[in-house]
Design an enzyme around this catalytic site. Structure first.
Site, PDB file in Angstrom:
ATOM      1  N   ALA A  95       0.870  -1.175   0.000  1.00  0.00           N
ATOM      2  CA  ALA A  95       0.000   0.000   0.000  1.00  0.00           C
ATOM      3  C   ALA A  95       0.899   1.214   0.000  1.00  0.00           C
ATOM      4  CB  ALA A  95      -0.894   0.017   1.234  1.00  0.00           C
ATOM      5  N   LYS A  96       0.337   2.282  -0.564  1.00  0.00           N
ATOM      6  CA  LYS A  96       1.110   3.506  -0.635  1.00  0.00           C
ATOM      7  C   LYS A  96       1.541   3.961   0.768  1.00  0.00           C
ATOM      8  CE  LYS A  96       0.482   7.786  -2.938  1.00  0.00           C
ATOM      9  NZ  LYS A  96      -0.654   8.636  -3.177  1.00  0.00           N
ATOM     10  N   ARG A  97       0.593   3.823   1.718  1.00  0.00           N
ATOM     11  CA  ARG A  97       0.925   4.297   3.084  1.00  0.00           C
ATOM     12  C   ARG A  97       2.048   3.481   3.719  1.00  0.00           C
ATOM     13  NH1 ARG A  97      -3.720   1.688   3.250  1.00  0.00           N
ATOM     14  NH2 ARG A  97      -3.845  -0.183   4.524  1.00  0.00           N
ATOM     15  N   GLY A 139       4.633   2.669   2.014  1.00  0.00           N
ATOM     16  CA  GLY A 139       5.820   3.005   1.236  1.00  0.00           C
ATOM     17  C   GLY A 139       6.050   2.127   0.010  1.00  0.00           C
TER      18      GLY A 139
END
Ligand code: GLU
Length: 289
Positions: free
Chosen positions: A250-252, A254
Protein backbone atom coordinates in the site's frame (compact mmCIF):
# COMPACT_ATOMS: atom_id res chain seq x y z
CA UNK A 1 -18.50 -23.28 -23.47
CA UNK A 2 -19.25 -19.77 -22.28
CA UNK A 3 -16.76 -17.12 -23.37
CA UNK A 4 -14.33 -16.20 -20.68
CA UNK A 5 -14.42 -12.55 -19.64
CA UNK A 6 -12.29 -11.16 -16.80
CA UNK A 7 -11.85 -7.64 -15.59
CA UNK A 8 -9.43 -5.42 -13.71
CA UNK A 9 -11.43 -2.91 -11.71
CA UNK A 10 -9.24 -0.40 -9.90
CA UNK A 11 -10.48 2.69 -8.10
CA UNK A 12 -8.64 5.80 -9.35
CA UNK A 13 -7.68 7.01 -5.89
CA UNK A 14 -3.92 6.63 -6.28
CA UNK A 15 -1.22 5.30 -8.56
CA UNK A 16 -0.96 1.54 -9.09
CA UNK A 17 1.73 -0.47 -7.30
CA UNK A 18 3.14 -3.95 -7.74
CA UNK A 19 0.13 -5.56 -6.04
CA UNK A 20 -2.15 -4.06 -8.67
CA UNK A 21 0.19 -5.20 -11.42
CA UNK A 22 0.05 -8.74 -10.07
CA UNK A 23 -3.76 -8.70 -9.91
CA UNK A 24 -4.12 -7.21 -13.39
CA UNK A 25 -1.64 -9.75 -14.77
CA UNK A 26 -3.54 -12.71 -13.29
CA UNK A 27 -6.86 -11.44 -14.67
CA UNK A 28 -5.23 -10.72 -18.04
CA UNK A 29 -3.55 -14.12 -18.32
CA UNK A 30 -6.65 -15.98 -17.15
CA UNK A 31 -8.52 -14.51 -20.10
CA UNK A 32 -5.68 -14.78 -22.62
CA UNK A 33 -5.04 -18.45 -21.76
CA UNK A 34 -8.67 -19.18 -22.61
CA UNK A 35 -8.99 -16.92 -25.65
CA UNK A 36 -11.23 -14.69 -23.58
CA UNK A 37 -11.58 -10.96 -23.01
CA UNK A 38 -9.78 -8.88 -20.42
CA UNK A 39 -11.74 -5.73 -19.54
CA UNK A 40 -10.75 -2.58 -17.70
CA UNK A 41 -13.38 -1.00 -15.49
CA UNK A 42 -12.60 2.23 -13.70
CA UNK A 43 -14.44 2.25 -10.37
CA UNK A 44 -14.67 6.03 -10.06
CA UNK A 45 -17.68 6.40 -7.79
CA UNK A 46 -15.96 8.09 -4.87
CA UNK A 47 -16.31 11.80 -5.67
CA UNK A 48 -13.96 12.91 -2.91
CA UNK A 49 -11.09 10.58 -3.76
CA UNK A 50 -11.16 9.94 -7.52
CA UNK A 51 -8.79 11.93 -9.71
CA UNK A 52 -8.47 12.09 -13.49
CA UNK A 53 -4.70 11.91 -13.28
CA UNK A 54 -5.02 8.53 -11.54
CA UNK A 55 -7.28 7.26 -14.34
CA UNK A 56 -4.63 8.29 -16.87
CA UNK A 57 -2.02 6.66 -14.64
CA UNK A 58 -3.91 3.33 -14.56
CA UNK A 59 -4.26 3.21 -18.33
CA UNK A 60 -0.63 4.23 -18.85
CA UNK A 61 0.64 1.68 -16.33
CA UNK A 62 -1.31 -1.18 -17.92
CA UNK A 63 0.05 -0.28 -21.35
CA UNK A 64 3.56 -0.02 -19.90
CA UNK A 65 3.15 -3.56 -18.55
CA UNK A 66 1.82 -4.77 -21.91
CA UNK A 67 -1.56 -5.70 -20.41
CA UNK A 68 -3.77 -4.03 -22.96
CA UNK A 69 -7.47 -4.28 -22.10
CA UNK A 70 -10.04 -5.41 -24.68
CA UNK A 71 -13.05 -3.39 -25.72
CA UNK A 72 -14.07 -0.05 -24.36
CA UNK A 73 -12.94 1.11 -20.95
CA UNK A 74 -15.96 1.29 -18.69
CA UNK A 75 -16.32 4.14 -16.19
CA UNK A 76 -18.71 3.56 -13.31
CA UNK A 77 -19.34 7.30 -13.04
CA UNK A 78 -21.11 7.05 -16.42
CA UNK A 79 -23.38 4.22 -15.32
CA UNK A 80 -25.11 5.74 -12.32
CA UNK A 81 -28.59 5.26 -13.77
CA UNK A 82 -28.03 1.47 -13.90
CA UNK A 83 -27.20 1.44 -10.20
CA UNK A 84 -30.19 3.67 -9.46
CA UNK A 85 -32.45 1.16 -11.27
CA UNK A 86 -31.01 -1.69 -9.24
CA UNK A 87 -31.51 0.24 -6.01
CA UNK A 88 -35.09 0.97 -7.03
CA UNK A 89 -35.72 -2.75 -7.46
CA UNK A 90 -34.40 -3.45 -3.99
CA UNK A 91 -36.59 -0.68 -2.57
CA UNK A 92 -39.62 -2.14 -4.34
CA UNK A 93 -38.87 -5.47 -2.68
CA UNK A 94 -38.87 -3.69 0.70
CA UNK A 95 -35.21 -4.58 1.24
CA UNK A 96 -33.61 -1.12 1.31
CA UNK A 97 -34.13 1.66 3.84
CA UNK A 98 -32.84 5.24 4.09
CA UNK A 99 -30.17 5.88 6.70
CA UNK A 100 -29.74 9.38 8.08
CA UNK A 101 -26.89 8.58 10.47
CA UNK A 102 -23.63 10.46 10.24
CA UNK A 103 -20.36 8.64 10.79
CA UNK A 104 -20.13 10.15 14.24
CA UNK A 105 -23.73 9.07 15.12
CA UNK A 106 -22.73 5.52 14.22
CA UNK A 107 -19.44 5.69 16.12
CA UNK A 108 -21.24 7.01 19.23
CA UNK A 109 -23.89 4.34 19.08
CA UNK A 110 -21.27 1.62 18.71
CA UNK A 111 -19.20 3.04 21.59
CA UNK A 112 -22.29 3.12 23.82
CA UNK A 113 -23.36 -0.45 23.12
CA UNK A 114 -22.15 -3.22 25.39
CA UNK A 115 -21.47 -5.63 22.56
CA UNK A 116 -20.80 -4.07 19.19
CA UNK A 117 -20.72 -6.94 16.70
CA UNK A 118 -17.83 -6.83 14.24
CA UNK A 119 -17.94 -7.95 10.63
CA UNK A 120 -15.13 -8.48 8.12
CA UNK A 121 -14.88 -4.69 7.63
CA UNK A 122 -15.04 -3.67 11.31
CA UNK A 123 -17.97 -2.84 13.61
CA UNK A 124 -21.26 -3.34 11.85
CA UNK A 125 -23.98 -0.73 11.50
CA UNK A 126 -26.17 -0.92 14.60
CA UNK A 127 -29.36 -0.70 12.59
CA UNK A 128 -30.54 2.62 14.04
CA UNK A 129 -32.53 3.73 10.98
CA UNK A 130 -33.95 0.28 10.21
CA UNK A 131 -36.61 0.69 12.84
CA UNK A 132 -37.76 4.25 12.15
CA UNK A 133 -41.50 4.63 11.78
CA UNK A 134 -42.90 5.16 8.31
CA UNK A 135 -43.91 8.70 9.29
CA UNK A 136 -40.51 9.68 10.60
CA UNK A 137 -38.85 8.17 7.56
CA UNK A 138 -41.10 10.08 5.16
CA UNK A 139 -40.58 13.34 7.06
CA UNK A 140 -36.81 13.05 7.21
CA UNK A 141 -36.53 11.87 3.60
CA UNK A 142 -37.88 15.25 2.53
CA UNK A 143 -35.00 17.31 3.81
CA UNK A 144 -32.20 15.24 5.33
CA UNK A 145 -29.20 13.83 3.53
CA UNK A 146 -29.38 10.05 3.55
CA UNK A 147 -27.71 6.88 2.39
CA UNK A 148 -29.60 3.68 1.51
CA UNK A 149 -28.86 0.44 3.31
CA UNK A 150 -29.76 -3.15 2.66
CA UNK A 151 -31.84 -4.85 5.33
CA UNK A 152 -29.49 -7.81 5.25
CA UNK A 153 -31.41 -10.12 7.59
CA UNK A 154 -34.61 -9.69 5.61
CA UNK A 155 -32.75 -9.96 2.29
CA UNK A 156 -30.91 -13.14 3.32
CA UNK A 157 -34.12 -14.71 4.57
CA UNK A 158 -35.76 -13.86 1.25
CA UNK A 159 -32.88 -15.25 -0.81
CA UNK A 160 -32.36 -18.46 1.20
CA UNK A 161 -28.99 -20.26 1.39
CA UNK A 162 -26.51 -18.99 -1.20
CA UNK A 163 -23.24 -20.38 -2.49
CA UNK A 164 -20.47 -19.23 -4.78
CA UNK A 165 -17.36 -20.89 -6.17
CA UNK A 166 -13.83 -19.86 -5.43
CA UNK A 167 -11.45 -21.75 -7.69
CA UNK A 168 -14.07 -24.51 -7.93
CA UNK A 169 -14.47 -24.80 -4.17
CA UNK A 170 -17.97 -24.09 -2.96
CA UNK A 171 -18.30 -21.32 -0.40
CA UNK A 172 -21.48 -20.69 1.57
CA UNK A 173 -22.28 -16.98 1.63
CA UNK A 174 -22.82 -15.35 5.02
CA UNK A 175 -23.63 -11.76 4.08
CA UNK A 176 -25.26 -11.12 7.48
CA UNK A 177 -21.75 -10.80 8.93
CA UNK A 178 -21.46 -7.41 7.23
CA UNK A 179 -24.64 -6.03 8.74
CA UNK A 180 -26.81 -3.63 6.74
CA UNK A 181 -24.33 -2.62 4.04
CA UNK A 182 -24.64 0.67 2.17
CA UNK A 183 -26.24 0.46 -1.27
CA UNK A 184 -26.07 4.16 -2.06
CA UNK A 185 -23.94 6.62 -0.18
CA UNK A 186 -24.90 10.10 0.94
CA UNK A 187 -22.32 11.55 -1.44
CA UNK A 188 -22.66 9.03 -4.28
CA UNK A 189 -25.78 7.38 -5.69
CA UNK A 190 -24.31 3.88 -5.36
CA UNK A 191 -21.81 1.88 -3.31
CA UNK A 192 -18.96 -0.40 -4.24
CA UNK A 193 -21.06 -3.52 -3.52
CA UNK A 194 -24.03 -2.52 -5.64
CA UNK A 195 -21.98 -1.18 -8.56
CA UNK A 196 -19.74 -4.25 -8.72
CA UNK A 197 -22.68 -6.67 -8.67
CA UNK A 198 -24.50 -4.75 -11.41
CA UNK A 199 -21.42 -4.28 -13.61
CA UNK A 200 -20.01 -7.79 -13.43
CA UNK A 201 -23.38 -8.95 -14.78
CA UNK A 202 -23.79 -6.15 -17.31
CA UNK A 203 -20.30 -6.79 -18.68
CA UNK A 204 -20.84 -10.58 -18.85
CA UNK A 205 -17.87 -11.16 -16.58
CA UNK A 206 -17.51 -14.93 -16.32
CA UNK A 207 -14.52 -15.02 -13.97
CA UNK A 208 -13.71 -12.48 -11.30
CA UNK A 209 -9.97 -12.62 -10.62
CA UNK A 210 -9.11 -10.32 -7.71
CA UNK A 211 -7.25 -10.16 -4.40
CA UNK A 212 -8.15 -12.12 -1.31
CA UNK A 213 -8.95 -8.89 0.49
CA UNK A 214 -12.30 -9.05 -1.32
CA UNK A 215 -13.03 -12.71 -0.55
CA UNK A 216 -15.52 -11.97 2.24
CA UNK A 217 -17.21 -9.16 0.30
CA UNK A 218 -18.20 -11.75 -2.30
CA UNK A 219 -20.88 -12.92 0.14
CA UNK A 220 -22.57 -9.54 -0.23
CA UNK A 221 -22.15 -9.58 -4.01
CA UNK A 222 -23.70 -13.05 -4.13
CA UNK A 223 -26.70 -11.85 -2.14
CA UNK A 224 -27.22 -8.85 -4.43
CA UNK A 225 -26.97 -11.14 -7.46
CA UNK A 226 -29.71 -13.33 -6.00
CA UNK A 227 -31.98 -10.38 -5.18
CA UNK A 228 -31.50 -8.75 -8.57
CA UNK A 229 -31.65 -11.97 -10.60
CA UNK A 230 -28.10 -11.56 -11.90
CA UNK A 231 -25.80 -14.35 -13.12
CA UNK A 232 -23.09 -15.58 -10.75
CA UNK A 233 -19.52 -15.49 -12.06
CA UNK A 234 -16.79 -17.86 -10.94
CA UNK A 235 -14.40 -16.28 -8.47
CA UNK A 236 -10.64 -16.66 -8.16
CA UNK A 237 -9.26 -14.72 -5.18
CA UNK A 238 -5.51 -14.61 -5.33
CA UNK A 239 -3.10 -14.12 -2.42
CA UNK A 240 -1.89 -10.57 -1.91
CA UNK A 241 1.67 -9.38 -2.31
CA UNK A 242 3.39 -8.46 0.91
CA UNK A 243 6.50 -6.44 1.71
CA UNK A 244 9.52 -7.39 3.80
CA UNK A 245 7.52 -6.74 7.00
CA UNK A 246 4.70 -8.98 5.81
CA UNK A 247 2.41 -6.01 5.22
CA UNK A 248 0.05 -5.73 2.28
CA UNK A 249 1.45 -3.46 -0.36
CA UNK A 250 0.00 0.00 0.00
CA UNK A 251 1.11 3.51 -0.63
CA UNK A 252 0.92 4.30 3.08
CA UNK A 253 3.42 1.47 3.71
CA UNK A 254 5.82 3.00 1.24
CA UNK A 255 5.21 0.58 -1.64
CA UNK A 256 6.76 2.02 -4.80
CA UNK A 257 4.29 2.81 -7.54
CA UNK A 258 4.62 1.38 -11.02
CA UNK A 259 5.40 4.95 -12.09
CA UNK A 260 8.35 4.91 -9.65
CA UNK A 261 9.55 1.59 -11.08
CA UNK A 262 9.23 2.94 -14.61
CA UNK A 263 11.15 6.11 -13.70
CA UNK A 264 13.81 3.96 -12.03
CA UNK A 265 14.45 2.08 -15.27
CA UNK A 266 12.62 -1.21 -14.52
CA UNK A 267 12.17 -3.29 -17.64
CA UNK A 268 8.40 -3.96 -17.78
CA UNK A 269 8.76 -7.12 -19.88
CA UNK A 270 11.12 -8.65 -17.36
CA UNK A 271 8.91 -7.50 -14.47
CA UNK A 272 5.85 -9.19 -16.01
CA UNK A 273 7.80 -12.36 -16.85
CA UNK A 274 9.07 -12.49 -13.24
CA UNK A 275 5.61 -11.86 -11.76
CA UNK A 276 4.26 -14.70 -13.90
CA UNK A 277 6.55 -17.18 -12.20
CA UNK A 278 6.17 -15.59 -8.77
CA UNK A 279 9.70 -14.16 -8.80
CA UNK A 280 9.19 -10.87 -7.03
CA UNK A 281 11.64 -8.04 -6.52
CA UNK A 282 13.72 -8.42 -3.35
CA UNK A 283 11.71 -8.03 -0.17
CA UNK A 284 8.33 -8.87 -1.69
CA UNK A 285 6.45 -12.12 -1.53
CA UNK A 286 3.12 -13.63 -2.50
CA UNK A 287 1.16 -14.82 0.41
CA UNK A 288 -0.95 -12.37 2.33
CA UNK A 289 -4.66 -11.98 2.36
N1 GLU B 1 -12.34 -1.25 -7.07
C1 GLU B 1 -11.91 -2.23 -6.12
C2 GLU B 1 -10.54 -1.88 -5.58
O1 GLU B 1 -9.84 -1.11 -6.21
C3 GLU B 1 -11.81 -3.63 -6.69
C4 GLU B 1 -13.10 -4.15 -7.12
C5 GLU B 1 -13.15 -5.61 -7.51
O2 GLU B 1 -12.20 -6.16 -8.06
O3 GLU B 1 -14.21 -6.19 -7.28
O4 GLU B 1 -10.18 -2.37 -4.53
Amino acid sequence: MKNVVTRFAPSPTGRLHLGHAYSALLAHDFARDREGMFLLRIEDIDPARKRTEFVDGIIGDLLWLGLEPDGEIVYQSERLSLYADALERLKEQGLAYPCFCTRSDIAKEIAASAEAPHGPDGPIYPGTCRTLSADERARRLRDEAHAWRLDVAKASARAGPLYWEDDHTEVQAEPERFGDVVLARKDAPTSYHLAVAVDDAAQDVSDVVRGRDLFAATDVHRLLQALLGLPVPHYHHHPLLTDAEGRRLAKRNGAPTLADLCAGGTDPEKLVADLRVGALPAGYSVGGG
